[in-house]
Design a protein around this motif. Structure first.
Motif, PDB file in Angstrom:
ATOM      1  N   ARG A  57       0.873  -1.205  -0.179  1.00 20.89           N
ATOM      2  CA  ARG A  57       0.072  -0.042  -0.136  1.00 20.89           C
ATOM      3  C   ARG A  57       0.963   1.290  -0.071  1.00 20.89           C
ATOM      4  O   ARG A  57       0.564   1.975  -0.901  1.00 20.89           O
ATOM      5  N   ASN A  58       1.959   1.214   0.938  1.00 20.19           N
ATOM      6  CA  ASN A  58       2.863   2.496   0.881  1.00 20.19           C
ATOM      7  C   ASN A  58       3.529   2.675  -0.366  1.00 20.19           C
ATOM      8  O   ASN A  58       3.774   3.553  -0.892  1.00 20.19           O
ATOM      9  N   ALA A  59       3.987   1.465  -1.115  1.00 23.27           N
ATOM     10  CA  ALA A  59       4.570   1.646  -2.255  1.00 23.27           C
ATOM     11  C   ALA A  59       3.591   2.097  -3.307  1.00 23.27           C
ATOM     12  O   ALA A  59       4.213   3.062  -4.311  1.00 23.27           O
ATOM     13  N   LEU A  60       2.167   1.774  -3.293  1.00 18.20           N
ATOM     14  CA  LEU A  60       1.493   2.262  -4.336  1.00 18.20           C
ATOM     15  C   LEU A  60       1.268   3.817  -4.033  1.00 18.20           C
ATOM     16  O   LEU A  60       0.998   4.674  -4.994  1.00 18.20           O
ATOM     17  N   MET A  61       1.118   4.198  -2.849  1.00 17.05           N
ATOM     18  CA  MET A  61       0.818   5.523  -2.339  1.00 17.05           C
ATOM     19  C   MET A  61       1.866   6.719  -2.735  1.00 17.05           C
ATOM     20  O   MET A  61       1.751   7.688  -3.353  1.00 17.05           O
ATOM     21  N   THR A  62       2.980   5.906  -2.684  1.00 19.25           N
ATOM     22  CA  THR A  62       4.288   6.828  -3.064  1.00 19.25           C
ATOM     23  C   THR A  62       4.899   6.566  -4.385  1.00 19.25           C
ATOM     24  O   THR A  62       5.974   7.297  -4.739  1.00 19.25           O
ATOM     25  N   LYS A  63       4.058   5.820  -5.371  1.00 20.01           N
ATOM     26  CA  LYS A  63       4.322   5.681  -6.665  1.00 20.01           C
ATOM     27  C   LYS A  63       5.740   5.010  -6.896  1.00 20.01           C
ATOM     28  O   LYS A  63       6.487   5.551  -7.758  1.00 20.01           O
ATOM     29  N   GLN A  64       6.067   4.251  -6.034  1.00 22.44           N
ATOM     30  CA  GLN A  64       7.384   3.656  -6.319  1.00 22.44           C
ATOM     31  C   GLN A  64       7.317   2.433  -7.311  1.00 22.44           C
ATOM     32  O   GLN A  64       8.425   2.038  -7.719  1.00 22.44           O
ATOM     33  N   CYS A  65       6.363   1.812  -7.464  1.00 24.70           N
ATOM     34  CA  CYS A  65       6.062   0.796  -8.534  1.00 24.70           C
ATOM     35  C   CYS A  65       5.405   1.184  -9.618  1.00 24.70           C
ATOM     36  O   CYS A  65       4.450   0.615 -10.307  1.00 24.70           O
ATOM     37  N   GLN A  66       5.480   2.432 -10.110  1.00 26.85           N
ATOM     38  CA  GLN A  66       4.900   2.773 -11.260  1.00 26.85           C
ATOM     39  C   GLN A  66       5.705   2.301 -12.653  1.00 26.85           C
ATOM     40  O   GLN A  66       6.996   2.052 -12.489  1.00 26.85           O
ATOM     41  N   ASP A  67       4.719   1.949 -13.701  1.00 27.59           N
ATOM     42  CA  ASP A  67       5.247   1.297 -14.803  1.00 27.59           C
ATOM     43  C   ASP A  67       6.212   2.252 -15.481  1.00 27.59           C
ATOM     44  O   ASP A  67       5.385   3.515 -15.556  1.00 27.59           O
ATOM     45  N   ARG A  68       7.257   1.974 -16.163  1.00 32.82           N
ATOM     46  CA  ARG A  68       8.026   2.923 -16.925  1.00 32.82           C
ATOM     47  C   ARG A  68       7.407   3.198 -18.168  1.00 32.82           C
ATOM     48  O   ARG A  68       7.629   4.444 -18.851  1.00 32.82           O
ATOM     49  N   VAL A  69       6.701   2.264 -18.905  1.00 39.68           N
ATOM     50  CA  VAL A  69       6.279   2.712 -20.333  1.00 39.68           C
ATOM     51  C   VAL A  69       4.847   3.136 -20.189  1.00 39.68           C
ATOM     52  O   VAL A  69       4.690   4.280 -20.782  1.00 39.68           O
ATOM     53  N   PHE A  70       3.935   2.647 -19.401  1.00 39.46           N
ATOM     54  CA  PHE A  70       2.788   3.167 -18.990  1.00 39.46           C
ATOM     55  C   PHE A  70       2.343   3.924 -18.014  1.00 39.46           C
ATOM     56  O   PHE A  70       2.628   3.256 -16.902  1.00 39.46           O
ATOM     57  N   LYS A  71       2.437   5.173 -17.779  1.00 36.25           N
ATOM     58  CA  LYS A  71       2.748   5.799 -16.501  1.00 36.25           C
ATOM     59  C   LYS A  71       1.629   5.643 -15.647  1.00 36.25           C
ATOM     60  O   LYS A  71       1.492   5.791 -14.188  1.00 36.25           O
ATOM     61  N   GLU A  72       0.253   5.256 -16.284  1.00 35.91           N
ATOM     62  CA  GLU A  72      -0.786   5.192 -15.400  1.00 35.91           C
ATOM     63  C   GLU A  72      -0.949   3.813 -14.782  1.00 35.91           C
ATOM     64  O   GLU A  72      -1.590   3.427 -14.000  1.00 35.91           O
ATOM     65  N   GLU A  73       0.006   2.780 -15.274  1.00 35.02           N
ATOM     66  CA  GLU A  73      -0.027   1.394 -14.740  1.00 35.02           C
ATOM     67  C   GLU A  73       0.826   1.172 -13.724  1.00 35.02           C
ATOM     68  O   GLU A  73       1.760   1.937 -13.486  1.00 35.02           O
ATOM     69  N   VAL A  74       0.708   0.221 -13.218  1.00 33.99           N
ATOM     70  CA  VAL A  74       1.543  -0.465 -11.655  1.00 33.99           C
ATOM     71  C   VAL A  74       2.232  -1.477 -12.341  1.00 33.99           C
ATOM     72  O   VAL A  74       1.960  -2.555 -13.051  1.00 33.99           O
ATOM     73  N   ASP A  75       3.531  -1.545 -11.851  1.00 38.64           N
ATOM     74  CA  ASP A  75       4.652  -2.698 -12.113  1.00 38.64           C
ATOM     75  C   ASP A  75       4.274  -3.915 -11.328  1.00 38.64           C
ATOM     76  O   ASP A  75       4.650  -3.585 -10.033  1.00 38.64           O
TER      77      ASP A  75
END
Length: 103
Positions: A57-75
């Motif tokens: 949850r903290n990684a998603l809130m701080t956007k640590q796992c944002q996809d590099r290609v699609f900025k709105e997606e999650v890795d």
């Protein structure tokens, strides 16, 4: 049997083991202690699950796992290996202290 022999036999009968107490019974409450151990293991398992959920949850809130290609997606592979805080107890104390979502 003479009187002397009876006295000797009574003396040795007193040294014989008591058959009622020969096989000792346990005074430990096995059901109670088993329940304590099972509940402690369950509490540890819930704690580990809470730490993992708060880490993600903290990684998603701080956007640590944002996809590099699609900025709105999650890795999603990043979520499995991310460490959003330094120690596991930081996740646990934050999750236990903040029961409702932030506004």
């Amino acid at each position: 049997m003479s009187e002397r022999e009876k006295d000797v036999m009574q003396m040795y009968d007193a040294l014989a083991p008591d058959e009622k107490r020969l096989f000792s019974a346990s005074n430990v409450n096995h059901l109670g202690w088993s329940l304590v151990v099972v509940l402690a293991l369950l509490l540890a398992w819930f704690g580990a699950a809470l730490v993992n959920a708060e880490n993600q949850r903290n990684a998603l809130m701080t956007k640590q796992c944002q996809d590099r290609v699609f900025k709105e997606e999650v890795d999603k592979t990043c979520l499995l290996t991310v460490r959003s805080r330094e120690h596991w107890w930081q996740h646990l104390t934050y999750a236990l202290g903040h029961l409702s979502p932030e506004k």
